[in-house]
Each structure stands twice: as structure tokens, then as C-alpha cells.
Design an enzyme around this catalytic site. Structure first.
Site: not given
Ligand code: UT7
Length: 331
Positions: A114, A259, A289
């Protein structure tokens, strides 16, 4: 010593629009989850097999050259930032040089994910100021759609990424005061495995096995929360530092081109920097992204909207490595 400058910017995204609802048809996710967590509404995917990062880079480069008032023949070096090269080797810069009809022109691939565009900008800035090359084509381009897993296991990563390319021509500043004022680059490999692609790996014998593929190790793995936190912290800090290096204050910034990994990350960074939202470029809702391409796409769209005219532009990026970087450019 006269400064280097961004003489022209361009971009290209594939025509195939993939909405959040389209993704919800192929894996368990929803438009609401994706939009609320990341700000993304749709992204672009290549239309068919066989279109690589260098193919997306061709129209982006032509647009940047035209806006710089230059042609392919004026380019004496290529820097190509990508984490999704056309093939594992050689680099996409070699393919791009060939497609632009530039035999013999050196081509350097940059592997800083990135932060790749800003790493490339720093190299181009130094080459131009040192008189090594005159006009450098700097590209950030990615094809992610062929490398993410559209399943429940891969959904947290798969919904975030899109395909696209951005390009810039770096040459000598034509006006005093304008140009690239500061660039700062950072890396910390302690975070390497918070966002990585473990296989195939040359350190493994063999590099790839059916078991690794069953575990999905040939897809990106991400600790989303750790990456989110580190992105906010480091993009904020590097933004402050590059402004200080340039002898400027936050109120001098006309436009912030961060970014685009997550709209919420950029909102937190802008709030910490006290930058109003109308000075912040957001296009993640349309493209997701696109990694090394996000900043040059943001610059190119801002140019078309007249937002770069006489503007002091702050840029910052954070991503896999960890790597992060910032720059201040006066247009
Ligand atoms: O450019 C490179 C850098 N990348 C980044 O900067 C990404 C940085 N991170 C993020 O943007 C966030 O962490 C995410 C958007 C990727 C995820 O958000 P989060 O609030 O950290 O969610 P999480 O991974 O903790 O997941 C929460 C819940 C989980 O379910 P449970 O365990 O609470 O039941 C996941 O299984 O959301 C679930 N989940 C989804 N649900 C629907 C994960 N992905 C999805 C999805 N659709 N696509």
C-alpha cells in the site's frame, strides 16, 4: 538544486463494476456490513482472464503523459509499484515498458504494497534531483480480484479489494516553489505477518502443497484490527512529520490524498490531524482498496476536478510490511 515534480497524473479502472450486493450473491456477506465497516459500495474487477497489472497501467500511463505534455519517447525510466504483478517474475515494469514501446528503458518494480506509490515517488524524486533520469513514469497498479477468496473464510479480505491503476510522470519542477517538498518512508517487519500472503514461499520445500492450498495459504491473511490500529497511528504520525519537514502547518494543507484501505481509517486520521472532510479525498466507495494504485487514482481524479490547482497536497499510506510513508507536494 531544483526540485522534482509530478508533471502529470492519470488512472484507469476496468469497466466491470462489482457491487456489494453482487458479492453477497457468491459468499455470506451483506452490503450493510461492507459499507458500514469500510465505506466501500462497489469495486472494479478485470473483465476476463489475461489482463494483468501492466495492462491496466497502459491507459493510466498514457493519460499521465498527455496531461504532462509529454510522450512515451520522453520517458527514460519506469518505476512500477505493485503487489500483484502480472506473473511472479519478471516485474510488471518490464511488461509495461514493452507495451509502451520503450526497449532499453530501465524498469524497477517496487514491492511495498500500500505504500508502494510513495516509495516509488521518493526514488523518482531522488533520481530526478540527482540528474540520473529526466522523466520517470511512476505507476501503481493492481489486479486483486484473481487473488482473493470469495468464501466465508476469505470474506473479510475479499470484500475490501479492487483492481485499478494510477500513474504519474515525475520530472523537473517547471516553477519555483512547486514540486515534491518532502517524502518520508518507514518499515517495520515486526508486523510482516499481520497482513501477508504466505504461499507459495521460496523458504518452503516445496513452495506450495495441496495442504497449503486447502488451508487457503495462497490467499492474503490479515489481522484486520491490528492493521487498522497501526494504520491510524502511523498515517497520522507520518503526516505530521512530513509537514514539519516541509516547514508547513496543517492549515497550509489544501488537499489530503490518503491511501484508501478503509474510509473509517481515513476519517480517524483526518480527525486526529484536524483536517475537515472537504479537504480529504475519498474514492474507496467506488473502487475499494487498489493498494499501490489508490494514491495516484486519487491524484488523477483530483486533477480532473481542478482540486490540484495551486494546491499544497499531503499524502500518506500504510500497509503490509508493515510499511508506511508520507509526502508533501505543491502543485
Ligand atoms: O491496505 C491494507 C491495509 N488493510 C487495512 O487497512 C484493513 C484494516 N482493517 C479493517 O479495515 C477492518 O478490520 C475490517 C473491515 C477488515 C474488518 O472489520 P472489523 O470490525 O475488524 O471486523 P472483524 O474482522 O472483527 O469481524 C467482525 C465480524 C466477525 O463475525 P463474529 O466473529 O463477530 O461473529 C466476522 O466473521 O464480522 C464477520 N465478517 C463479515 N461479515 C459479513 C468478516 N467479514 C465479513 C464480511 N461480511 N465480509
Amino acid at each position: 538544486m531544483s526540485r522534482a515534480h509530478i508533471l502529470g497524473v492519470g488512472h484507469y479502472v476496468p469497466t466491470k463494476v462489482v457491487t456489494n450486493d453482487d458479492l453477497a450473491k457468491i459468499m455470506p456477506t451483506t452490503h450493510e456490513w461492507i459499507e458500514q465497516r469500510s465505506g466501500i459500495r462497489e469495486r472494479r474487477f478485470i473483465e476476463e482472464s489475461g489482463i494483468g497489472a501492466s495492462d491496466l497501467a497502459v491507459p493510466a500511463s498514457k493519460m499521465a503523459l498527455e496531461r504532462a505534455g509529454l510522450t512515451e519517447k520522453d520517458i527514460d525510466a519506469i518505476i512500477f509499484a505493485t503487489l500483484s504483478p502480472d506473473v511472479n517474475f519478471p516485474g510488471s515494469g518490464c511488461y509495461l515498458g514493452h507495451k509502451l514501446g520503450l526497449p532499453g528503458v530501465p524498469a524497477l518494480d517496487v514491492r511495498n504494497q500500500c505504500s508502494g506509490f510513495l516509495y516509488g515517488l521518493s526514488i523518482a524524486d531522488a533520481w530526478v534531483r540527482a540528474g540520473v533520469y529526466e522523466n520517470i513514469l511512476l505507476v501503481g497498479s493492481e489486479v486483486h480480484s484473481t487473488g482473493v477468496e470469495f468464501t466465508e473464510r476469505g470474506r473479510a479480505v475479499a470484500v475490501l479489494f479492487g483492481d485499478g491503476a494510477g500513474a504519474a510522470v515525475i520530472g523537473r519542477a517547471r516553477d519555483d516553489g512547486k514540486g515534491i517538498h518532502t517524502c518520508r518512508l518507514h518499515a517495520d517487519g515486526a508486523g510482516a505477518e499481520e497482513l501477508w500472503l504466505p504461499a507459495p514461499a521460496s523458504r518452503n520445500i516445496p513452495r506450495l502443497t495441496p495442504e497449503m492450498m486447502e488451508q487457503g495459504l495462497h490467499y492474503p491473511q490479515m489481522n484486520g484490527k491490528a492493521v487498522f490500529r497501526a494504520a491510524v497511528e502511523n498515517m497520522t504520525a507520518v503526516s505530521r512529520k512530513v509537514l514539519e519537514d516541509a516547514g508547513l502547518e496543517m492549515k497550509d494543507v489544501d488537499l489530503f490524498v490518503p491511501h484508501q484501505a478503509n474510509k473509517r481509517i481515513n476519517q480517524f486520521v483526518a480527525a486526529a490531524l484536524d483536517l475537515p472532510d472537504d479537504k480529504v479525498v475519498h474514492n474507496i466507495e467506488r473502487y475499494g482498496n487498489t493498494t499501490a494504485a489508490t494514491i495516484p487514482i486519487g491524484l488523477s481524479e483530483s486533477f480532473a476536478e481542478g482540486r490540484l490547482d495551486d494546491a499544497t497536497v499531503l499524502m500518506a499510506a500504510f500497509g503490509s510490511g508493515f510499511t508506511w510513508a508520507g509526502a508533501v507536494v505543491k502543485f
